[in-house]
Design a protein around this motif. Sequence first.
Motif, PDB file in Angstrom:
ATOM      1  N   THR A  66      18.433  -6.970 -18.416  1.00 41.07           N
ATOM      2  CA  THR A  66      17.235  -6.921 -17.590  1.00 41.07           C
ATOM      3  C   THR A  66      16.099  -6.450 -18.474  1.00 41.07           C
ATOM      4  O   THR A  66      16.286  -5.590 -19.329  1.00 41.07           O
ATOM      5  CB  THR A  66      17.423  -5.941 -16.415  1.00 41.07           C
ATOM      6  N   VAL A  67      14.928  -7.023 -18.303  1.00 41.37           N
ATOM      7  CA  VAL A  67      13.791  -6.630 -19.131  1.00 41.37           C
ATOM      8  C   VAL A  67      13.618  -5.107 -19.034  1.00 41.37           C
ATOM      9  O   VAL A  67      13.719  -4.527 -17.958  1.00 41.37           O
ATOM     10  CB  VAL A  67      12.516  -7.369 -18.666  1.00 41.37           C
ATOM     11  N   PRO A  68      13.407  -4.422 -20.154  1.00 38.72           N
ATOM     12  CA  PRO A  68      13.281  -2.951 -20.133  1.00 38.72           C
ATOM     13  C   PRO A  68      12.126  -2.490 -19.242  1.00 38.72           C
ATOM     14  O   PRO A  68      11.026  -3.056 -19.282  1.00 38.72           O
ATOM     15  CB  PRO A  68      13.022  -2.601 -21.604  1.00 38.72           C
ATOM     16  N   ILE A  69      12.396  -1.478 -18.448  1.00 36.12           N
ATOM     17  CA  ILE A  69      11.416  -0.963 -17.486  1.00 36.12           C
ATOM     18  C   ILE A  69      10.754   0.300 -18.016  1.00 36.12           C
ATOM     19  O   ILE A  69      11.432   1.226 -18.458  1.00 36.12           O
ATOM     20  CB  ILE A  69      12.078  -0.665 -16.127  1.00 36.12           C
ATOM     21  N   GLY A  70       9.430   0.323 -17.975  1.00 32.52           N
ATOM     22  CA  GLY A  70       8.706   1.515 -18.382  1.00 32.52           C
ATOM     23  C   GLY A  70       8.410   2.429 -17.220  1.00 32.52           C
ATOM     24  O   GLY A  70       8.442   3.653 -17.347  1.00 32.52           O
ATOM     25  N   GLN A  71       8.117   1.836 -16.042  1.00 30.03           N
ATOM     26  CA  GLN A  71       7.780   2.661 -14.877  1.00 30.03           C
ATOM     27  C   GLN A  71       8.110   1.925 -13.588  1.00 30.03           C
ATOM     28  O   GLN A  71       7.666   0.795 -13.378  1.00 30.03           O
ATOM     29  CB  GLN A  71       6.293   3.035 -14.895  1.00 30.03           C
ATOM     30  N   LEU A  72       8.888   2.584 -12.750  1.00 30.01           N
ATOM     31  CA  LEU A  72       9.133   2.073 -11.405  1.00 30.01           C
ATOM     32  C   LEU A  72       8.037   2.603 -10.484  1.00 30.01           C
ATOM     33  O   LEU A  72       7.478   3.676 -10.712  1.00 30.01           O
ATOM     34  CB  LEU A  72      10.499   2.538 -10.899  1.00 30.01           C
ATOM     35  N   GLY A  73       7.727   1.858  -9.448  1.00 33.09           N
ATOM     36  CA  GLY A  73       6.730   2.327  -8.496  1.00 33.09           C
ATOM     37  C   GLY A  73       5.334   2.430  -9.096  1.00 33.09           C
ATOM     38  O   GLY A  73       4.559   3.315  -8.722  1.00 33.09           O
ATOM     39  N   TYR A  74       4.998   1.536 -10.019  1.00 31.54           N
ATOM     40  CA  TYR A  74       3.671   1.537 -10.629  1.00 31.54           C
ATOM     41  C   TYR A  74       2.675   0.980  -9.608  1.00 31.54           C
ATOM     42  O   TYR A  74       2.717  -0.193  -9.244  1.00 31.54           O
ATOM     43  CB  TYR A  74       3.695   0.678 -11.892  1.00 31.54           C
ATOM     44  N   LEU A  75       1.791   1.841  -9.124  1.00 29.60           N
ATOM     45  CA  LEU A  75       0.887   1.473  -8.034  1.00 29.60           C
ATOM     46  C   LEU A  75      -0.339   0.734  -8.569  1.00 29.60           C
ATOM     47  O   LEU A  75      -0.988   1.189  -9.518  1.00 29.60           O
ATOM     48  CB  LEU A  75       0.448   2.721  -7.270  1.00 29.60           C
ATOM     49  N   VAL A  76      -0.626  -0.395  -7.959  1.00 27.97           N
ATOM     50  CA  VAL A  76      -1.776  -1.210  -8.332  1.00 27.97           C
ATOM     51  C   VAL A  76      -2.560  -1.525  -7.061  1.00 27.97           C
ATOM     52  O   VAL A  76      -1.986  -1.998  -6.075  1.00 27.97           O
ATOM     53  CB  VAL A  76      -1.338  -2.522  -9.022  1.00 27.97           C
ATOM     54  N   LYS A  77      -3.851  -1.269  -7.083  1.00 25.11           N
ATOM     55  CA  LYS A  77      -4.677  -1.531  -5.916  1.00 25.11           C
ATOM     56  C   LYS A  77      -4.602  -3.001  -5.523  1.00 25.11           C
ATOM     57  O   LYS A  77      -4.798  -3.889  -6.341  1.00 25.11           O
ATOM     58  CB  LYS A  77      -6.128  -1.140  -6.210  1.00 25.11           C
ATOM     59  N   GLY A  78      -4.322  -3.244  -4.282  1.00 29.29           N
ATOM     60  CA  GLY A  78      -4.217  -4.611  -3.781  1.00 29.29           C
ATOM     61  C   GLY A  78      -2.837  -5.206  -3.901  1.00 29.29           C
ATOM     62  O   GLY A  78      -2.529  -6.214  -3.269  1.00 29.29           O
TER      63      GLY A  78
END
Length: 483
Positions: free
Chosen positions: A316-328
Amino acid sequence: MPTPPRRSSGSPQRSPQPSRGGARPVAPVRRRRPRWAMRAVTTLSVVVLASAGIGHAVVTSLDAKIARVDPFRDMKNRPQGGHGMNVLLVGTDGRDRITPQERRKYRLGGAPCHCTDTIMLVHISEDRERASVVSLPRDSYAEVPAADGRPAHAIKLNAAYAEGGPRLTVRTVEHMTHVKIDHYLEVDFTSFMKTVDVLGGVRICTSAPLKDSYTGLDLPAGDHKLMGGEALQFVRARHIDGDADLGRVQRQQRFMAALIERATSSGILLNPIRFRDVTRAVLGSVRADKGFGTGELLDLGRAMRNFSPSSSEFATVPIGQLGYLVKGLGSTVKWDTARAERLFRALREDRPLAAHRTKRKAVTVEVAPQQIRVQVENGTHRTGLGKRADAALAAVGFRTTGQPVDAPDRSVKRTVVAHDPGWDRSAKSLAAALPGSELRAVKGLGPTLKVIVGTDFGTVRKVRADDPTQETVVLRGDEAGCA
């Protein structure tokens, strides 16, 4: 003799008459998928494997069944091609041909989002002896490049299909990975179910009970033979534990390995009648690029007649951050740029992913266990089980009360993580430490989460907040084990 492998398009040594993308053979894997991710990948696998040793006339008769799309039309500024062949496999949530009975039974009654439910990048090595599969989480944060008068903008990866179909999906994946896509395959729910059924089912192993109220999946621990509908529930489930979509990706990869094992060990691929039935089921609801045809099926099939689960590897592609919030966009999955680049460079250079292999010592979660307060309740009649669970959770960092109590209900079978809806991120982190546990929202519970220990309680898994030093986990097909 197998047809000599060719270089992908963009290589300085292109063949004078290359197929679309420069790579002749195509690697059919199928979606799950798993996805669906699994849906897409497993389909491709079956088609590829089934091609081995089958006559040209049989395959030619099936070519016309493939619906065609043109995802590469007018595409410019694409990555340079390399050795081997890259196939983008996507599983969509199409369900137009599913019967009302199947919709009710397998919880498929909702309106489709017309997006990609699963996305996998499959690399077939130039010597046709290795398949490397990299899963791209559907909620990945993506940046769509500017094109066709449309400015660059942020999006969830699976929404690229809804916005611009296969073409924008290919463009976005190439932009994110710098890997040139040679072929595109798209599979829906119907094809996945039919393929598993015509194979006679696929056996999978579960190390803990798997239950998902959204898909209707309900499997006890142990060995199971899943037919089409049950298999679809298995690869779609993403509410089993705190791993959510990442846990589903791993289950899809394990299912794909099991499907490859079924296809290669059962003699199905050597039986022209069974082969015809399988490929009809698959190709009847597949969409592919115009360059993916009979020649690609035959060439790749001949070259891969010795393909087996041990020839495949999954990551699986390496994950840097789960739950990364982006407006919209809301909560997204942000890749670890540096580690992802190393992984995709291996694909571009036709190298095994095995160089990235490590034992994963802890599951990455969004909220560190040191920030989560937990009250343990013993939901069984086993004396001391609550105390054992409390100590195990404290040992991996959770702030337990140290005073477990007996639950009002002492007949709990599946461990429950009860939480106030406002603390759902903490609840997912806690559930990740308790494989097979059930998340249960309870209004008014407050900041202290509650673990109601069931008879299924075994061990507590180590979890940690995002750690940029964590290496990529690569799984070989014959190491899939239990889901």
